[in-house]
Every structure is written in C-alpha cells, then in structure tokens.
Design a protein around this motif. Sequence first.
Motif, PDB file in Angstrom:
ATOM      1  N   SER A 120       0.838  -1.199   0.000  1.00 44.17           N
ATOM      2  CA  SER A 120       0.000   0.000   0.000  1.00 44.17           C
ATOM      3  C   SER A 120       0.876   1.254   0.000  1.00 44.17           C
ATOM      4  O   SER A 120       0.908   1.992  -0.974  1.00 44.17           O
ATOM      5  CB  SER A 120      -0.939   0.007   1.213  1.00 44.17           C
ATOM      6  N   ILE A 121       1.618   1.471   1.085  1.00 40.14           N
ATOM      7  CA  ILE A 121       2.422   2.699   1.185  1.00 40.14           C
ATOM      8  C   ILE A 121       3.559   2.705   0.157  1.00 40.14           C
ATOM      9  O   ILE A 121       3.685   3.632  -0.646  1.00 40.14           O
ATOM     10  CB  ILE A 121       2.990   2.863   2.605  1.00 40.14           C
ATOM     11  N   GLU A 122       4.403   1.667   0.172  1.00 34.39           N
ATOM     12  CA  GLU A 122       5.536   1.630  -0.767  1.00 34.39           C
ATOM     13  C   GLU A 122       5.053   1.569  -2.213  1.00 34.39           C
ATOM     14  O   GLU A 122       5.674   2.161  -3.103  1.00 34.39           O
ATOM     15  CB  GLU A 122       6.431   0.432  -0.456  1.00 34.39           C
ATOM     16  N   GLU A 123       3.957   0.884  -2.441  1.00 35.77           N
ATOM     17  CA  GLU A 123       3.383   0.795  -3.782  1.00 35.77           C
ATOM     18  C   GLU A 123       2.870   2.150  -4.241  1.00 35.77           C
ATOM     19  O   GLU A 123       3.125   2.585  -5.377  1.00 35.77           O
ATOM     20  CB  GLU A 123       2.229  -0.219  -3.778  1.00 35.77           C
ATOM     21  N   LYS A 124       2.176   2.852  -3.361  1.00 39.23           N
ATOM     22  CA  LYS A 124       1.587   4.149  -3.708  1.00 39.23           C
ATOM     23  C   LYS A 124       2.642   5.164  -4.110  1.00 39.23           C
ATOM     24  O   LYS A 124       2.422   5.976  -5.023  1.00 39.23           O
ATOM     25  CB  LYS A 124       0.787   4.676  -2.511  1.00 39.23           C
ATOM     26  N   TYR A 125       3.803   5.118  -3.440  1.00 31.82           N
ATOM     27  CA  TYR A 125       4.831   6.121  -3.717  1.00 31.82           C
ATOM     28  C   TYR A 125       5.909   5.615  -4.686  1.00 31.82           C
ATOM     29  O   TYR A 125       6.964   6.216  -4.816  1.00 31.82           O
ATOM     30  CB  TYR A 125       5.457   6.585  -2.404  1.00 31.82           C
ATOM     31  N   GLY A 126       5.613   4.517  -5.370  1.00 30.03           N
ATOM     32  CA  GLY A 126       6.445   4.075  -6.481  1.00 30.03           C
ATOM     33  C   GLY A 126       7.689   3.304  -6.121  1.00 30.03           C
ATOM     34  O   GLY A 126       8.597   3.155  -6.959  1.00 30.03           O
ATOM     35  N   PHE A 127       7.774   2.773  -4.901  1.00 28.39           N
ATOM     36  CA  PHE A 127       8.976   2.063  -4.479  1.00 28.39           C
ATOM     37  C   PHE A 127       8.863   0.549  -4.630  1.00 28.39           C
ATOM     38  O   PHE A 127       9.841  -0.122  -4.956  1.00 28.39           O
ATOM     39  CB  PHE A 127       9.307   2.385  -3.017  1.00 28.39           C
ATOM     40  N   ASN A 128       7.701   0.000  -4.377  1.00 35.51           N
ATOM     41  CA  ASN A 128       7.582  -1.454  -4.286  1.00 35.51           C
ATOM     42  C   ASN A 128       7.692  -2.161  -5.638  1.00 35.51           C
ATOM     43  O   ASN A 128       7.045  -1.775  -6.602  1.00 35.51           O
ATOM     44  CB  ASN A 128       6.237  -1.829  -3.651  1.00 35.51           C
ATOM     45  N   LYS A 129       8.537  -3.175  -5.680  1.00 34.42           N
ATOM     46  CA  LYS A 129       8.635  -4.073  -6.824  1.00 34.42           C
ATOM     47  C   LYS A 129       8.417  -5.527  -6.389  1.00 34.42           C
ATOM     48  O   LYS A 129       8.506  -6.450  -7.193  1.00 34.42           O
ATOM     49  CB  LYS A 129      10.016  -3.944  -7.477  1.00 34.42           C
ATOM     50  N   LEU A 130       8.125  -5.683  -5.107  1.00 35.25           N
ATOM     51  CA  LEU A 130       7.934  -7.011  -4.537  1.00 35.25           C
ATOM     52  C   LEU A 130       6.594  -7.580  -4.991  1.00 35.25           C
ATOM     53  O   LEU A 130       5.573  -6.883  -4.963  1.00 35.25           O
ATOM     54  CB  LEU A 130       7.968  -6.912  -3.014  1.00 35.25           C
ATOM     55  N   THR A 131       6.602  -8.832  -5.404  1.00 34.20           N
ATOM     56  CA  THR A 131       5.358  -9.513  -5.750  1.00 34.20           C
ATOM     57  C   THR A 131       4.904 -10.343  -4.553  1.00 34.20           C
ATOM     58  O   THR A 131       5.722 -10.703  -3.690  1.00 34.20           O
ATOM     59  CB  THR A 131       5.560 -10.451  -6.953  1.00 34.20           C
ATOM     60  N   PRO A 132       3.615 -10.671  -4.468  1.00 36.09           N
ATOM     61  CA  PRO A 132       3.165 -11.534  -3.365  1.00 36.09           C
ATOM     62  C   PRO A 132       3.941 -12.849  -3.293  1.00 36.09           C
ATOM     63  O   PRO A 132       4.218 -13.351  -2.198  1.00 36.09           O
ATOM     64  CB  PRO A 132       1.689 -11.772  -3.692  1.00 36.09           C
ATOM     65  N   ALA A 133       4.306 -13.396  -4.455  1.00 37.53           N
ATOM     66  CA  ALA A 133       5.052 -14.669  -4.472  1.00 37.53           C
ATOM     67  C   ALA A 133       6.413 -14.510  -3.791  1.00 37.53           C
ATOM     68  O   ALA A 133       6.812 -15.352  -2.969  1.00 37.53           O
ATOM     69  CB  ALA A 133       5.226 -15.142  -5.909  1.00 37.53           C
ATOM     70  N   ILE A 134       7.131 -13.435  -4.129  1.00 42.00           N
ATOM     71  CA  ILE A 134       8.436 -13.202  -3.506  1.00 42.00           C
ATOM     72  C   ILE A 134       8.266 -12.908  -2.021  1.00 42.00           C
ATOM     73  O   ILE A 134       9.087 -13.335  -1.198  1.00 42.00           O
ATOM     74  CB  ILE A 134       9.173 -12.040  -4.210  1.00 42.00           C
ATOM     75  N   PHE A 135       7.216 -12.174  -1.664  1.00 41.63           N
ATOM     76  CA  PHE A 135       6.935 -11.866  -0.254  1.00 41.63           C
ATOM     77  C   PHE A 135       6.841 -13.147   0.559  1.00 41.63           C
ATOM     78  O   PHE A 135       7.468 -13.268   1.619  1.00 41.63           O
ATOM     79  CB  PHE A 135       5.632 -11.068  -0.154  1.00 41.63           C
ATOM     80  N   TRP A 136       6.058 -14.119   0.078  1.00 43.01           N
ATOM     81  CA  TRP A 136       5.868 -15.361   0.828  1.00 43.01           C
ATOM     82  C   TRP A 136       7.111 -16.247   0.778  1.00 43.01           C
ATOM     83  O   TRP A 136       7.429 -16.934   1.753  1.00 43.01           O
ATOM     84  CB  TRP A 136       4.646 -16.114   0.295  1.00 43.01           C
ATOM     85  N   LYS A 137       7.836 -16.234  -0.346  1.00 40.21           N
ATOM     86  CA  LYS A 137       9.090 -16.994  -0.420  1.00 40.21           C
ATOM     87  C   LYS A 137      10.105 -16.469   0.592  1.00 40.21           C
ATOM     88  O   LYS A 137      10.803 -17.248   1.259  1.00 40.21           O
ATOM     89  CB  LYS A 137       9.667 -16.920  -1.834  1.00 40.21           C
ATOM     90  N   ASP A 138      10.204 -15.136   0.683  1.00 42.69           N
ATOM     91  CA  ASP A 138      11.112 -14.531   1.664  1.00 42.69           C
ATOM     92  C   ASP A 138      10.729 -14.936   3.077  1.00 42.69           C
ATOM     93  O   ASP A 138      11.595 -15.179   3.934  1.00 42.69           O
ATOM     94  CB  ASP A 138      11.088 -13.004   1.539  1.00 42.69           C
ATOM     95  N   LYS A 139       9.413 -14.982   3.331  1.00 37.64           N
ATOM     96  CA  LYS A 139       8.931 -15.388   4.649  1.00 37.64           C
ATOM     97  C   LYS A 139       9.394 -16.801   4.978  1.00 37.64           C
ATOM     98  O   LYS A 139       9.921 -17.070   6.065  1.00 37.64           O
ATOM     99  CB  LYS A 139       7.399 -15.327   4.687  1.00 37.64           C
ATOM    100  N   LEU A 140       9.174 -17.720   4.049  1.00 38.22           N
ATOM    101  CA  LEU A 140       9.519 -19.124   4.293  1.00 38.22           C
ATOM    102  C   LEU A 140      11.023 -19.299   4.484  1.00 38.22           C
ATOM    103  O   LEU A 140      11.470 -20.034   5.373  1.00 38.22           O
ATOM    104  CB  LEU A 140       9.027 -19.979   3.126  1.00 38.22           C
TER     105      LEU A 140
END
Length: 415
Positions: A128-148
């Motif tokens: 939301s925040i990072e996406e709104k201001y043009g910073f986020n390039k993380l995909t949900p798939a990478i988010f969950w992979k990083d978590k695991l």
Amino acid sequence: MHFTSEQFLTIILVIVSSEYILTTLVDWLNLRKKSAGLPAELKDIYSEKQYTKALAYQRANTNFGLVSGLFSFALIILVIVFGVFGILDEFVRSNFETLTTQTLAFFGIIFIVNDLLNIPFQWYATFSIEEKYGFNKLTPAIFWKDKLKGYVLTAVIGGILLSLLIFLISYLGQSYWWIFWIVISLFMIAANFFYTSLILPLFNKLTPLKDGELRQEIMNYGKQVNFPIDNIYVIDGSKRSTKANAFFSGFGKRKKIVLYDTLLEKHTNSELVAILAHEVGHYKKKHTISGMFSGILQMGLMLFLMSFMIFSPELSKALGANHLSFAVNFIAFGIIYTPVSLLIGIFSNYMSRKHEFQADEFASNTYKGEALQSALKKLSVDNLSNLKPHKLYVFIHYSHPPLLQRLKAIKSSKS
C-alpha cells in the motif's frame, strides 16, 4: 538487591510504557517538524512537487508507525498483565520433555504468532504505502518466499544458538555467559565474512560487475588509494524495491563491494565511483572492524548482565510463570534491558554518524566531492528522504547524518 515478583512486574510495565511514550513523542515531533513550503536551500535538490510528495510519504509512514506501535504496545501490555508467557511456559512443559525442546518450542511459538500478527502490517506497508509512492517491486510470491526462507534460517541458526545457550546455562550456571560470548562473537565474525557468500544469495542474485568503463574507473581509483578492488558485485535489488544502496562486506581477500542495480540505473560513473569511494573510506578508517567489535562488546555486556537475572524465580513469576523458567526470564530480561539498549543505540548512532562524515571526507579528498554531493542528492530525491528531520529524532534514530549536514560538511572539507 533482590526484587519481589510484584516489583519486577512494576519495573517491566514502567519500562514498556516509557519506551512507548518516548517513541510516540519523538515520532510526533518529527511529524510536526516540516516547512510550509520548499526551503530555499533545497530548491536545487527538490522540485515543489517532489518535496510535497516526500512530505506525504513521511507523513504516511509516521502515521502508520503510530498505529502499528499502539497495536504492539497494547498487545504486550495485555500479554504481560494476563500472564500469557506463564501460560505458554506451562503448555510447553506439559508437551515437551527436555529443557532444550521446551525452550525451542516456547520461542518457536512466540516467533510464529508474532510474525503472523505482523504480516498484515508488513503487507500494508509494502503493497500500500511503498506501492503508492512508487517504491515497491515485490510480488506476493516473492513476499511469501522470503517469509519461508526467513523461517528456515531462523529455525536453523536460532535453534542451534539457543540450544547451545540452554546447554551452557544448565551445566555451567552463572559462568555460562563468557563462554557463550566467545561462541556468539565467533559467529558474528563468521557472519560478516560469509554473509554475501552464503546468506545473501538465498534472497538475491549477485553478479560480478561487467568489464567496461565503470569497472575500469573503479579499478583506477582503487590503485590511486592503494585499495585492491577485485570483488565488485551487482545485486538485483530492483526485484524488491526501486530504492538504491551500496554496502561493504567481509575482510581481507573476502571483502566485497556490492552495488544495487537500481544505483547503476540512476547514477553517472563519477557518482558511482564517489559512492564506492565513500565505502572504501569506511574500510580505510577501520569503521567496519570497529563496528563489529563494538557489537561484540555490547553482546558481552548484555550476556553479563543477564547472568545476574536469568536464575531468578521471582522474575519468572512476574510474567506469570509458577516457577523458574529460563525461557520466560529471557523475555523479562529483554524488556528490563531496554533502557540500556536505548542508551547504547543512541551512542552507536552517534558514532555511526561521525563515521559517515569521515567516510564522506575521505571520498571527497581522494576523488570528487562534487560527484559525491550529486550522488547523495539523487539518492535523497529518489528515496523521498526527510530533509529536515527533528533533532531529537536524529539523535535517537539516525545512523546517517541528514542530507543537508552531509552536503555542508563535504563543501567545508573541500574549501
């Protein structure tokens, strides 16, 4: 001096509440510290539109931090008051046989529950925040992979170190601390040596900087300052964020300089060499070594102080346990240690800011101060940095000096 469980509980609640009040106050002061318009000294750095966007980004992050901070504060108060740690301790004692497995289960459950509770906040901050201001390039798939991957690393490394700590406490008593200090110190040194070789590749791809004009300019600079630069790598940071960075890792022949691919995209060769010169300055000034040994000394102090409290049944009872629990006492000590940690953190940040000035001066004197200034300006604009943070916020939280102070210092070093 011995405290009753009621006195320990009071101390713990006062510390938790005081930390929350201080953090909230400092965040609020920093949020209110803003200019009505773009300050004159910043007009060559920011446009009015960019400055307004930066203020909005800072406001969004601070407001989000205040909400998540309130949630965390309310949660820990409820957990402490209702003796949840004691209840969890009884649960693991009933379901696991040995002290080691009980402790591992205790912290494993806390880690998982805490992370699950924080996932909605992490998700909002990223998508939301990072996406709104043009910073986020993380995909949900990478988010969950990083978590695991993070879970596995925590389980393996944390599990081994925690098991060893429990073993030493059980068999050596209060003198455990200095032996574990040696072990954890060796681990910290090894982590610094092998971080970019073993840990970082699990999350990012590192590729050697290609032959070309930039590499040649870097090699020429290395010869100029008598600093062999063989291991220069580019990290694919762009798959997670548009923000740029560079860092130094390792010692001797294993030392590596890592440049974010986003850094290469947005900066000229001169600016990139200036950034690298700053990193070389840290190495030449022995900041990397002093920082590592400072961390080792801090760890020794913490373990030494913990040795006086870890065997206290009253401390365990303060958090709801019915008897001595090392696991519960780790939590309790961590809270009681907070004021010491805060003071150490403030001093460490002060030294870090001082080191940044020294590295800037080194880069300015051995390369081009103008190129370094230009690079810092671009980084600030691209990252929507807070150009005029509150002095108290800087004093407590900033490991790097604010941009305007760095630019002024670089200019002075060249005059």
